[in-house]
Motif scaffolding. Sequence first.
Motif, PDB file in Angstrom:
ATOM      1  N   LEU A   1      28.295  47.039  42.474  1.00  0.00           N
ATOM      2  CA  LEU A   1      27.204  46.162  41.922  1.00  0.00           C
ATOM      3  C   LEU A   1      27.617  45.256  40.781  1.00  0.00           C
ATOM      4  O   LEU A   1      27.426  44.251  40.783  1.00  0.00           O
ATOM      5  CB  LEU A   1      25.957  46.607  41.691  1.00  0.00           C
ATOM      6  N   PRO A   2      28.354  46.035  39.670  1.00  0.00           N
ATOM      7  CA  PRO A   2      28.766  45.269  38.699  1.00  0.00           C
ATOM      8  C   PRO A   2      30.055  43.964  39.223  1.00  0.00           C
ATOM      9  O   PRO A   2      29.812  42.935  38.695  1.00  0.00           O
ATOM     10  CB  PRO A   2      29.297  46.022  37.521  1.00  0.00           C
ATOM     11  N   ALA A   3      30.600  44.434  40.121  1.00  0.00           N
ATOM     12  CA  ALA A   3      31.775  43.528  40.652  1.00  0.00           C
ATOM     13  C   ALA A   3      30.873  42.540  41.195  1.00  0.00           C
ATOM     14  O   ALA A   3      31.436  41.246  41.228  1.00  0.00           O
ATOM     15  CB  ALA A   3      32.667  44.341  41.571  1.00  0.00           C
ATOM     16  N   LEU A   4      29.762  42.919  42.232  1.00  0.00           N
ATOM     17  CA  LEU A   4      29.266  41.958  42.706  1.00  0.00           C
ATOM     18  C   LEU A   4      28.524  40.699  41.823  1.00  0.00           C
ATOM     19  O   LEU A   4      28.484  39.693  42.138  1.00  0.00           O
ATOM     20  CB  LEU A   4      28.176  42.480  43.567  1.00  0.00           C
ATOM     21  N   ALA A   5      27.807  41.285  40.837  1.00  0.00           N
ATOM     22  CA  ALA A   5      27.390  40.286  39.757  1.00  0.00           C
ATOM     23  C   ALA A   5      28.448  39.563  38.999  1.00  0.00           C
ATOM     24  O   ALA A   5      28.025  38.233  39.064  1.00  0.00           O
ATOM     25  CB  ALA A   5      26.840  41.149  38.582  1.00  0.00           C
TER      26      ALA A   5
END
Length: 572
Positions: free
Chosen positions: A528-532
Amino acid sequence: MPDLTIEQARLPGQPGPAPGPAPCAAPALTGGEAVVRALAAHGVTDAFGIPGTHNLEIYRHLRPYGIRHVTPRHEQGAGYAADAYARVSGRPGIAITTTGPALLNIAAAVGQAYSDSVPLLVVSPGMPLRHPRQSTGLLHEMRSQTEALRGVAAVSHRVASVAEIGVAVARAFTLFRTGRPRPVHIEVPLDLLEAVEPAGAPRLAPPAAPPAPDPEAVRAAARVLGAARRPALVLGGGARTAAAECRALAGLLGAPVVTTANGKGVVDERHPLSLGVSLHSPAVRSWLADRDAVLAVGTELAESDAWGPLPALAGRLIRVDVDPAQMYAGLPADVPLVGDAPTVLGALLDALTGALTGALTGTPPGSAGPRDDGADVAADVTALRTARDDETRERDARWVPYLRAIRRVLAEDAVITSDSAQCCYYGALPHLPVGPEGRYLHPTGFGTLGYALPAAVGAKTACPERQVVALSGDGGLQFSVQELATAAQTGLPLPVVVFDNGGYGEIREEMAARGDRPVAVDLPAVDLPALARAYGGRGTVARTPGELSAALAEALVTPGPTVVTVPEEDPR
């Protein structure tokens, strides 16, 4: 923005009426301009939605009338954003969709707004005025948009002329102001949006005095509460506009206070008399059943508030609600007080103060019973809080240290948006204290998923100067994760704290409790951090409460969204 006058609300650049006693001719406007003019006349400054082939005539006029627009990436997100905008600003939230699938996309958000009594106005085009009932295959055609929305909104109205548009918008704002606020849908046939017809002068929702309670009912309620030895207050979302009166009543009566999710923070949850959001606690429900008088303000007293049926009460129940139907729904009122909360509670405070003063001086005799000592009541509340927390201490231990870390960083007036996630309803609702300066927005009743992130966008749009934090689980976030792009586009700081338990944790546990083998609840891990970062924001992982505090403090001053993932222990 104040209501516009008729002169201010005319077409920008259009000359004013000619001087002289003769009335000027009604202006001719397109239906699209009539929609925007009516919104601006009611003080609307912000709207959420997505342009489509059929609603472009509405979008054409937003900027000339001074209405800012936020473009979510899905109409459901537009609905949740407008919902939160309304809850935080106190003004109706406005959402604009196009026809067919777009309107159905927002239906879940309309259902949530209905459940939580939120003033949400959805405007959409519809099939042309003379469109045949037999399907013709027109783009976005469906059998009946109004019938579909009537199933989830308070009102779904299809106008038949340009002149009727202003009337329909004024009616919606009248409904928002004069009763229980719930969502309204207005459909404008797509040929009317482009048609130029006389629109008449702008119609404005008339001023309305708050409904006042029956004076005899107020006196009866004061007698019950004045004589009570073990009173209690139950506060719902309808009590929010009467926070000062609720605090005054609690202090005057020495009455402990318990709230629903929508009433969270009406009385500061760190107050010695506050039990917070705890109607779901067996210890608190047992305590409530034993009260000799219960004052319930602005709450349905529904199963969704208590996570099950509320027990029968041993004492008298006084209900305060703007909706008369609530007086016999769920637990029926022994003393019904119909009216808006500030008006009713103000009158009740006056009557009670007189009754208690009279009791102290011996006039009239017997009007008030002996009061429990304040120190003893505070001690009882402390013991009850401990009993409440002991019931779920093992389950909630995984969230409590992180929630304390969040509380330490946030300002008192911060807005926290919540999802239907374990970290929210088991964790933050009972364990993240909020006061009346702050807000905690939770999708109760209807219980939708994906609310937190778009709601945070809406709250930040309404109050860009306040801290806003979204709190979600990994499953719920992915219902609306595309709104990270919307948050990035606004450029405003927006932390998104995600407790990651590898899927749908609540359903996984329910399956296990039934003795079933968990199916379809374990989701592949998502970075999820990479998606953000891919959406234009930032992302990080916090594995300890200290790391969460540091990440949150940085996210609150960093433009755009920051996803902070908190990995939970593997439950499998």
